[in-house]
Design a protein around this motif. Structure first.
Motif, PDB file in Angstrom:
ATOM      1  N   ARG A  90       6.052  -8.041   4.744  1.00 26.14           N
ATOM      2  CA  ARG A  90       5.175  -9.196   4.776  1.00 26.14           C
ATOM      3  C   ARG A  90       3.986  -9.075   3.836  1.00 26.14           C
ATOM      4  NH1 ARG A  90       0.624  -9.039   7.805  1.00 26.14           N
ATOM      5  NH2 ARG A  90       0.907 -11.205   8.435  1.00 26.14           N
ATOM      6  N   ARG A  91       3.723  -7.918   3.272  1.00 26.83           N
ATOM      7  CA  ARG A  91       2.507  -7.700   2.498  1.00 26.83           C
ATOM      8  C   ARG A  91       2.512  -8.472   1.179  1.00 26.83           C
ATOM      9  NH1 ARG A  91       1.298  -1.384   2.347  1.00 26.83           N
ATOM     10  NH2 ARG A  91      -0.487  -2.213   1.182  1.00 26.83           N
ATOM     11  N   GLU A 116       2.086 -12.466   4.452  1.00 32.74           N
ATOM     12  CA  GLU A 116       0.657 -12.610   4.152  1.00 32.74           C
ATOM     13  C   GLU A 116       0.392 -13.749   3.167  1.00 32.74           C
ATOM     14  OE1 GLU A 116      -1.000  -8.017   4.712  1.00 32.74           O
ATOM     15  OE2 GLU A 116      -0.741  -8.844   2.702  1.00 32.74           O
ATOM     16  N   ASN A 117       1.254 -13.876   2.171  1.00 30.03           N
ATOM     17  CA  ASN A 117       1.038 -14.880   1.133  1.00 30.03           C
ATOM     18  C   ASN A 117       2.386 -15.342   0.594  1.00 30.03           C
ATOM     19  OD1 ASN A 117       0.319 -16.494  -1.017  1.00 30.03           O
ATOM     20  ND2 ASN A 117      -1.118 -15.021  -1.926  1.00 30.03           N
TER      21      ASN A 117
END
Length: 528
Positions: A90-91, A116-117
Motif C-alpha cells: 500500500r505504500r 496510501e496514494n
C-alpha cells in the motif's frame, strides 16, 4: 564483503550516487573506486538481495525500489526469481527502471483495496538522459524541418496555449486542450511526425533525448485486486501501473489480470501507459478489460467511466503486435485501450475489445491482421487509416467519435477484411458511424474522410432486423438538424467512395445512407 566497482560517472541525477553506495553497503557489498565491475556489478540484480521475500504476503515494494536504484546506478539488468510472488503493498513508492528488466514467470500481486496514494505509478521506465533546451519560435502545418539542431534525436512537444482544440461535446463536455503537437526532431533538423497545426507562437517547448539502445521489459504476471472507491460525481483515475516515459522501449510477454471487482470502483488510466515518448512497442502481452462503472459527468448526467488497461498519450510511433485479451465481446467491460495526441499507430496480429483514439492520431493509423471486439475501432484525426486482413465486431465498422466532431481529414482504406456487426447482434449495420450537426465549435474544421476505398470486405449480416434492406455506408451525420438550418461550423462531406469485392451474408446490397439528401451528395463507385 564482495568488492564492487563504483564508476566515476553515474548516469543518474546528482544525489543518486550516494544512495547507491548506501544501498550496496546495506546488503553487505563493498566498493572500489576504479577498475572493471566485479561481484554484484557484473551480474543481473535480483530483488531478494535487497530484502524481497517473494511469498506473496510480505510487502516487497521497498526492496524492489532499492534493487532498481542499484541497477540504474551500475547499468545492470534486473532479473527476478522464477518461482517468486512479489506483493506490491500500500505504500506510496515508485520503482524507477532505467535498465533492461526480466520478470520472467515471476508473479506480482497489486492490492488496491487499501493504498496510501492511488495516483502514483508502481514502476516508471525512465531515460537517464537529461532534457535538452530548444527554442522553436513558430511552426507551420506539415513543416518538414527546423533550423534547430539538438545534440541527439529528441521527442519534442510544442504548445500554443492561446488556442483550444478538441473542445468536447456531450455528457463529458469540456473546454478542450491547449493546441499541441509531438514529433521527433532529428539532429539534422528533420521532423518525423507531421505537424498538425499552425503556430504563430510557441508558448512551451519540451525536448527529451531519445536513447539509441532499446530498453526491454520482459515477462511478469501481474494481478490487480481492483479498487473499491466510491465517489458518486466526477472521475478519480487510478495509476498503480507501469508508466513509460523513455523512448525506444519494448514490453514483451507481460500478463495483467484484474480480479475482485465489486459493486463500486473508479477507473484506471492504463496498467501499461506510455506518455511523452517515441518508438514504443507492446509485443505478445496479455491484458484485461475492466468493469464499467458510472458517475455523474460534467453535464450533470450519469455517464459510464472509461477504465483502461492500455494507454498511450503523446507517443510518436506506437506499435502493438500480438497483444491479446479474452472476452472481447463482453459489453460489461470497457474498451481496453485509449490514446491521445499520438502520431503513427500500428496494431498487428492483436485481439482486443477496442482500439480508440480520443484527442487525435495523425499520420498512419494501421489495423492489420487484428480482431477487435464489441467496442470496435474509433478514430479522430488526419492521415491514412488502413484496415487490412482484420475482423471487426463493433456496431460500426469504423466509428468517428461524435464528441470530437467525427473528423477524419484524409483517406480510409479497407482491404480483405470481415465485419460482424455488433458481435452478431440483429442490428442495422452501418459501416461508418459519425455525428456532427454543424452547431458546435470543436476548435478545428471537421471532415468526413475525403476518400474511402473498400477492396475486399465481407459483412456478416445474416442476423438482422425483420425489416432489413441491406447495410448502409453512412448513418445520418447531422441527425435531426433541419435541412435549412444554419451550420456555423460545417461538416465537410466525403468526396468519393470506391467499392470493389464487397459481399454480404444476407445477399442485400450496400446503400449510402438513410438520409436521402445526404446520400445524393456522396459519390459511390462500385467496381467489378
Amino acid at each position: 564483503m564482495i568488492p564492487v566497482v563504483l564508476p566515476r560517472q553515474f548516469f543518474v541525477r546528482p544525489g543518486v550516487r550516494s544512495l547507491a553506495v548506501l544501498l550496496a553497503l546495506a546488503v553487505g557489498v563493498g566498493y572500489s573506486v576504479a577498475g572493471e565491475p566485479v561481484g554484484l556489478a557484473d551480474r543481473p540484480v535480483d530483488y531478494e538481495t535487497f530484502g524481497a521475500v517473494g511469498d506473496g504476503v510480505a510487502d516487497d515494494l521497498p526492496a524492489i525500489v532499492k534493487a532498481h536504484a542499484f541497477a540504474n546506478a551500475h547499468g545492470l539488468t534486473v532479473k527476478t526469481k522464477p518461482g517468486a510472488t512479489y506483493h506490491l503493498g500500500r505504500r506510496a513508492l515508485t520503482a524507477i527502471i532505467a535498465t533492461d528488466t526480466d520478470w520472467g514467470t515471476s508473479k506480482f500481486i497489486i492490492d488496491d483495496t487499501d493504498v496510501e496514494n492511488h495516483r502514483l505509478s508502481l514502476f516508471v521506465v525512465q531515460s537517464r538522459l537529461e532534457p535538452e533546451t530548444l527554442v522553436i519560435p513558430r511552426l507551420v502545418r506539415d513543416q518538414p524541418r527546423l533550423d534547430v539542431r539538438p545534440q541527439r534525436d529528441c521527442w519534442v512537444r510544442v504548445e500554443n496555449s492561446h488556442w483550444r482544440r478538441y473542445i468536447r461535446e456531450g455528457l463529458n463536455q469540456n473546454n478542450g486542450s491547449a493546441q499541441r503537437d509531438c514529433f521527433i526532431l532529428r539532429r539534422d533538423g528533420t521532423i518525423e511526425g507531421a505537424i498538425d497545426w499552425d503556430y504563430d507562437v510557441v508558448t512551451r517547448v519540451e525536448a527529451r533525448p531519445i536513447d539509441e539502445q532499446p530498453l526491454v521489459l520482459r515477462g511478469g504476471i501481474f494481478t490487480t485486486r481492483a479498487n473499491r472507491m466510491k465517489q458518486e460525481q466526477g472521475y478519480n483515475y487510478w495509476l498503480r501501473n507501469i508508466a513509460i516515459t523513455r523512448s525506444n522501449t519494448t514490453v514483451v510477454g507481460l500478463t495483467h489480470h484484474v480480479v475482485d471487482e465489486g459493486e463500486f470502483g473508479h477507473p484506471y488510466n492504463g496498467f501499461l501507459a506510455a506518455q511523452g515518448c517515441a518508438n514504443i512497442v507492446f509485443r505478445d502481452c496479455f491484458v484485461t478489460g475492466h468493469k464499467t462503472y458510472s458517475t455523474i459527468g460534467s453535464a450533470g448526467k450519469p455517464v459510464s467511466m472509461g477504465s483502461y488497461d492500455l494507454n498511450a498519450n503523446e507517443v510518436v510511433n506506437f506499435t502493438m503486435t500480438g497483444v491479446r485479451m479474452d472476452n472481447i465481446c463482453d459489453a460489461t467491460r470497457w474498451g481496453v485501450i485509449g490514446t491521445n495526441f499520438c502520431k503513427n499507430i500500428v496494431l498487428e496480429n492483436c485481439t482486443l475489445s477496442r482500439m480508440d483514439s480520443h484527442q487525435g492520431v495523425s499520420g498512419l493509423y494501421t489495423i492489420r491482421g487484428t480482431t477487435l471486439g464489441h467496442a470496435g475501432l474509433n478514430a479522430i484525426g488526419r492521415g491514412t487509416l488502413t484496415i487490412e486482413d482484420s475482423t471487426l465486431n463493433g456496431r460500426a465498422l469504423l466509428s468517428l467519435r461524435a464528441d470530437y466532431g467525427s473528423t477524419w481529414e484524409g483517406t480510409v482504406v479497407i482491404r480483405n477484411s470481415r465485419w460482424r456487426p455488433g458481435c452478431g447482434a440483429p442490428i442495422q449495420p452501418t459501416l461508418f458511424a459519425m455525428a456532427n450537426s454543424g452547431q458546435h465549435d470543436f476548435g478545428y474544421p471537421c471532415f468526413m474522410p475525403a476518400q474511402i476505398v473498400i477492396d475486399g470486405l465481407v459483412i456478416e449480416d445474416s442476423q438482422h432486423p425483420s425489416d432489413y434492406s441491406g447495410p448502409f455506408l453512412f448513418n445520418d451525420p447531422d441527425g435531426k438538424t433541419p435541412p435549412g438550418a444554419a451550420r456555423p461550423f460545417p461538416y465537410q462531406l466525403t468526396e468519393q467512395v470506391t467499392i470493389r469485392r464487397l459481399t454480404t451474408a444476407s445477399g442485400q446490397n450496400i446503400r449510402i445512407s438513410p438520409d436521402a439528401e445526404f446520400a445524393a451528395r456522396v459519390k459511390m463507385i462500385q467496381q467489378e
